[in-house]
Structures are given as structure tokens and as C-alpha cells.
Design a protein around this motif. Structure first.
Motif, PDB file in Angstrom:
ATOM      1  N   THR A  15       0.829  -1.214  -0.128  1.00  0.00           N
ATOM      2  CA  THR A  15      -0.009   0.001  -0.097  1.00  0.00           C
ATOM      3  C   THR A  15       0.797   1.002  -0.127  1.00  0.00           C
ATOM      4  OG1 THR A  15      -1.761  -1.339   1.213  1.00  0.00           O
ATOM      5  CG2 THR A  15      -1.914   1.272   1.199  1.00  0.00           C
TER       6      THR A  15
ATOM      7  N   GLY B  47      -6.284   8.482  -2.332  1.00  0.00           N
ATOM      8  CA  GLY B  47      -7.177   8.471  -1.235  1.00  0.00           C
ATOM      9  C   GLY B  47      -7.518   9.723  -0.380  1.00  0.00           C
TER      10      GLY B  47
ATOM     11  N   SER C 238     -12.687   2.643  -4.590  1.00  0.00           N
ATOM     12  CA  SER C 238     -12.401   2.136  -3.504  1.00  0.00           C
ATOM     13  C   SER C 238     -11.257   1.464  -3.599  1.00  0.00           C
ATOM     14  CB  SER C 238     -13.338   0.965  -3.043  1.00  0.00           C
ATOM     15  OG  SER C 238     -12.996   0.662  -1.638  1.00  0.00           O
TER      16      SER C 238
ATOM     17  N   SER D 193      -7.908   3.117  -1.283  1.00  0.00           N
ATOM     18  CA  SER D 193      -7.301   2.126  -0.599  1.00  0.00           C
ATOM     19  C   SER D 193      -5.943   1.626  -0.983  1.00  0.00           C
ATOM     20  CB  SER D 193      -8.063   0.925  -0.344  1.00  0.00           C
ATOM     21  OG  SER D 193      -8.079   0.234  -1.332  1.00  0.00           O
TER      22      SER D 193
ATOM     23  N   GLN E 179      -4.977  -0.421  -3.270  1.00  0.00           N
ATOM     24  CA  GLN E 179      -4.978  -1.766  -3.821  1.00  0.00           C
ATOM     25  C   GLN E 179      -4.825  -1.735  -5.225  1.00  0.00           C
ATOM     26  OE1 GLN E 179      -8.969  -2.951  -2.730  1.00  0.00           O
ATOM     27  NE2 GLN E 179      -8.212  -3.845  -0.757  1.00  0.00           N
TER      28      GLN E 179
END
Length: 188
Positions: A9, A25, A54, A58, A60
């Protein structure tokens, strides 16, 4: 466990910082707060699925693969900066977001048509293209910082960066139109 290696991440957020000026984000949350959006509405305006938004938020997923989505993101950032500066009200931002949602990216840089397919007025189109190009290199905050560092030795270049890269688009359109009139008068 080796803690000297950043986790996945953190690596993704570092890549996003390089590509977009900050982790997505952080950027998406600021846009939602400034423009009064929830995640589903932001995803809709950008033209992303809610799961993709999303994943980008995050860490990902690292990069937005669709250039038209990147261009809509740049347009939303511009709109959010105008709302933050008080140049556009939250109510006036709603139809602009609808226009951004309906916009199709140009093959070169930014969106050059309105949601109805009508070409943008020439001055607004030029300003939009210049801003889109500048924002592929740096965020508005970074452009303002660069302008500050140039101000002493190159005041006109610094002002150009402030107006076209960090200020509200309406001010840039007015500046462009004034410069164009001056150039036309000089050559006419």
C-alpha cells in the motif's frame, strides 16, 4: 518480519504521489469534502465503478488507466479549487460536475466539449488545455510553490504559473482574453 521494506500500500501511495501529486485516497477525500460528494457520486462523476474508486483510494490499485477519467479528475480538481477559493458556490458547482461527468476527453489533453457536445469557447478551450498540461506535471499547490520561487527573477513567468496553473479558471480565461486583445491590437 522485515520492516525496512515498505508494504504494498505504501509503495502504491508513493507511485500515486508521483503521478497525481498525492495519494488518491487523500485527493478523493478532499474532493468529496469540498464538493459535498459521497463515494458513489464521485465515482459517477469520474466515470469509474464504485469498486474501482475504492481500490484506488485504499491503495489496492495504483493508476487510473483511462485518460478520460484522468481528465475528468483534473477538471474536478480545478472546480474544487474554485469552490475552496470562493470563486464558485457549492450550488453552482453541481451543474459543472454534471458537465464534467458527461465530458469526453480530447485526444490530446483536456475536455474540449461541453456535456452537450458543444465545443467550448476558444478562450476557455485554450485555458483548459494549458491547465490540463500544467497539471500533468504538478499539482496546483506545487505550481504555486514554483511560481513563488521564480517570482524574484522571473515575475511574468511566475504570474503565468499562478494564473494558469494554480488560480481559478475564470481568472485565467479573463487573463488570456486580455492578452489576446493586447496581441491583436499590437499586430493590427
Amino acid at each position: 518480519m522485515d520492516t525496512s521494506q515498505p508494504d504494498a500500500t505504501t509503495r502504491v501511495q508513493d507511485m500515486q504521489r508521483t503521478w497525481y501529486g498525492e495519494p488518491l485516497g487523500v485527493l478523493f477525500r478532499r474532493l468529496m469534502e469540498t464538493l459535498g460528494l459521497n463515494q458513489a457520486r464521485l465515482a459517477g462523476v469520474l466515470g469509474l465503478s464504485a469498486p474501482m474508486l475504492s481500490q484506488l483510494m485504499s491503495g489496492q490499485r495504483a493508476k487510473i488507466g483511462n485518460p478520460a477519467v484522468v481528465q475528468r479528475l483534473q477538471a474536478l480538481q480545478e472546480l474544487a479549487s474554485e469552490v475552496s477559493a470562493g470563486a464558485v458556490t457549492a450550488a453552482d458547482a453541481v451543474p459543472r460536475m454534471d458537465e464534467i461527468r458527461g465530458s469526453a476527453g480530447s485526444p490530446l489533453l483536456g475536455t474540449t466539449q461541453s456535456a452537450t457536445g458543444t465545443p467550448l469557447p476558444p478562450a476557455r478551450r485554450v485555458v483548459h488545455e494549458v491547465r490540463a498540461l500544467l497539471h500533468t506535471v504538478a499539482s496546483p499547490a506545487e505550481i504555486a510553490e514554483a511560481a513563488d520561487s521564480l517570482a524574484h527573477r522571473h515575475p511574468q513567468l511566475a504570474e503565468f504559473l499562478r494564473v494558469y496553473g494554480a488560480g481559478p479558471s475564470d481568472a485565467a480565461v479573463r487573463d488570456y482574453e486580455a492578452r489576446k486583445r493586447g496581441a491583436d491590437a499590437h499586430h493590427g
